[in-house]
Design a protein around this motif. Structure first.
Motif, short mmCIF file in Angstrom:
data_model
loop_
_atom_site.label_atom_id
_atom_site.label_comp_id
_atom_site.label_asym_id
_atom_site.label_seq_id
_atom_site.Cartn_x
_atom_site.Cartn_y
_atom_site.Cartn_z
N SER A 1 9.78 1.59 0.10
CA SER A 1 10.55 2.41 -0.83
C SER A 1 9.59 3.01 -1.85
O SER A 1 8.44 2.59 -1.96
CB SER A 1 11.63 1.59 -1.55
OG SER A 1 11.07 0.78 -2.55
N GLU A 2 10.08 3.97 -2.62
CA GLU A 2 9.27 4.55 -3.69
C GLU A 2 9.00 3.51 -4.77
O GLU A 2 7.94 3.49 -5.39
CB GLU A 2 9.99 5.75 -4.30
CG GLU A 2 10.09 6.93 -3.37
CD GLU A 2 10.88 8.07 -3.97
OE1 GLU A 2 11.21 8.03 -5.17
OE2 GLU A 2 11.17 9.02 -3.21
N GLU A 3 9.94 2.63 -4.99
CA GLU A 3 9.83 1.66 -6.08
C GLU A 3 8.91 0.49 -5.78
O GLU A 3 8.43 -0.17 -6.70
CB GLU A 3 11.22 1.16 -6.45
CG GLU A 3 12.09 2.29 -7.00
CD GLU A 3 13.52 1.88 -7.21
OE1 GLU A 3 13.98 1.97 -8.36
OE2 GLU A 3 14.16 1.46 -6.23
N VAL A 4 8.63 0.23 -4.52
CA VAL A 4 7.75 -0.89 -4.16
C VAL A 4 6.34 -0.68 -4.69
O VAL A 4 5.60 -1.63 -4.91
CB VAL A 4 7.76 -1.13 -2.62
CG1 VAL A 4 6.70 -2.11 -2.19
CG2 VAL A 4 9.13 -1.63 -2.19
N CYS A 5 5.97 0.58 -4.98
CA CYS A 5 4.64 0.85 -5.53
C CYS A 5 4.43 0.13 -6.86
O CYS A 5 3.30 -0.20 -7.22
CB CYS A 5 4.44 2.35 -5.74
SG CYS A 5 4.44 3.31 -4.22
N GLY A 6 5.50 -0.16 -7.60
CA GLY A 6 5.39 -0.82 -8.89
C GLY A 6 5.46 -2.34 -8.83
O GLY A 6 5.51 -3.01 -9.85
N ALA A 7 5.43 -2.90 -7.62
CA ALA A 7 5.56 -4.35 -7.47
C ALA A 7 4.38 -5.09 -8.11
O ALA A 7 3.25 -4.63 -8.07
CB ALA A 7 5.66 -4.72 -6.00
N ASP A 8 4.70 -6.20 -8.73
CA ASP A 8 3.66 -7.09 -9.27
C ASP A 8 4.12 -8.53 -9.05
O ASP A 8 5.11 -8.78 -8.36
CB ASP A 8 3.38 -6.79 -10.75
CG ASP A 8 4.61 -6.98 -11.64
OD1 ASP A 8 5.56 -7.68 -11.24
OD2 ASP A 8 4.61 -6.42 -12.75
N THR B 1 0.83 -1.20 0.00
CA THR B 1 0.00 0.00 0.00
C THR B 1 0.87 1.26 0.00
O THR B 1 2.02 1.23 0.45
CB THR B 1 -0.92 0.06 1.24
OG1 THR B 1 -0.11 -0.02 2.41
CG2 THR B 1 -1.93 -1.06 1.25
N TYR B 2 0.27 2.33 -0.48
CA TYR B 2 0.88 3.65 -0.43
C TYR B 2 0.80 4.13 1.01
O TYR B 2 -0.26 4.09 1.63
CB TYR B 2 0.13 4.60 -1.37
CG TYR B 2 0.61 6.02 -1.32
CD1 TYR B 2 1.77 6.40 -1.98
CD2 TYR B 2 -0.08 6.98 -0.60
CE1 TYR B 2 2.22 7.70 -1.94
CE2 TYR B 2 0.36 8.28 -0.55
CZ TYR B 2 1.51 8.64 -1.22
OH TYR B 2 1.96 9.92 -1.17
#
Length: 144
Positions: free
Chosen positions: A96-103, A30-31
């Motif tokens: 992290s900022e990049e975890v938002c793009g996890a799939d 989650t954000y």
């Protein structure tokens, strides 16, 4: 004539190799704030965690190309867990900022899992006591 068997409880306990497995499950991403996302990992220790016991846990989130996108390195102690029904559970977070793009192409690698119980160390990776619950929830849809 009866023989009476006596033994030392301390000697018996020191000869027993403890095997306390853990289970990890990615429960949500989650954000959280300021462009940072958080991947919550549920950690279940299949035994109670005592006041002086510890779990050293290091996790690394990687994308499909193998690039590190976030890490978690910490010690889980008695104050971090809920001891219920013979188990200790808690959540840890890779942020992290990049975890938002996890799939589903991303992976979380367990780099270290060392449990210290009653002063004795057990490397859970070496003893193959780290289990993964890779449950996939159903999608939720509104309407038909």
């Amino acid at each position: 004539m009866k023989k009476i068997l006596t033994f030392s409880l301390a000697a018996l306990m020191s000869s027993v190799v403890f095997a306390t497995p853990i289970t990890l499950q990615h429960v949500t991403t989650t954000y959280v704030n300021s462009g940072i996302c958080s991947a919550a990992i549920n950690v279940t220790i299949h035994d109670f965690l005592g006041e002086s016991d510890k779990l050293y846990l290091d996790l690394v989130a990687k994308d499909k190309a193998g690039k590190v996108k976030g890490t978690y390195e910490d010690v889980i102690t008695y104050g971090d867990v809920q001891n219920l029904s013979g188990k200790a559970t808690t959540n840890v977070f890779i942020e992290s900022e990049e975890v938002c793009g996890a799939d589903r192409t991303w992976t979380i690698n367990v780099k270290r899992a060392v449990l210290v119980v009653n002063g004795k160390r057990q490397d859970l990776l070496k003893t193959k006591q780290v289990h993964i619950d890779d449950f996939q929830p159903m999608k939720i849809k509104v309407g038909q």
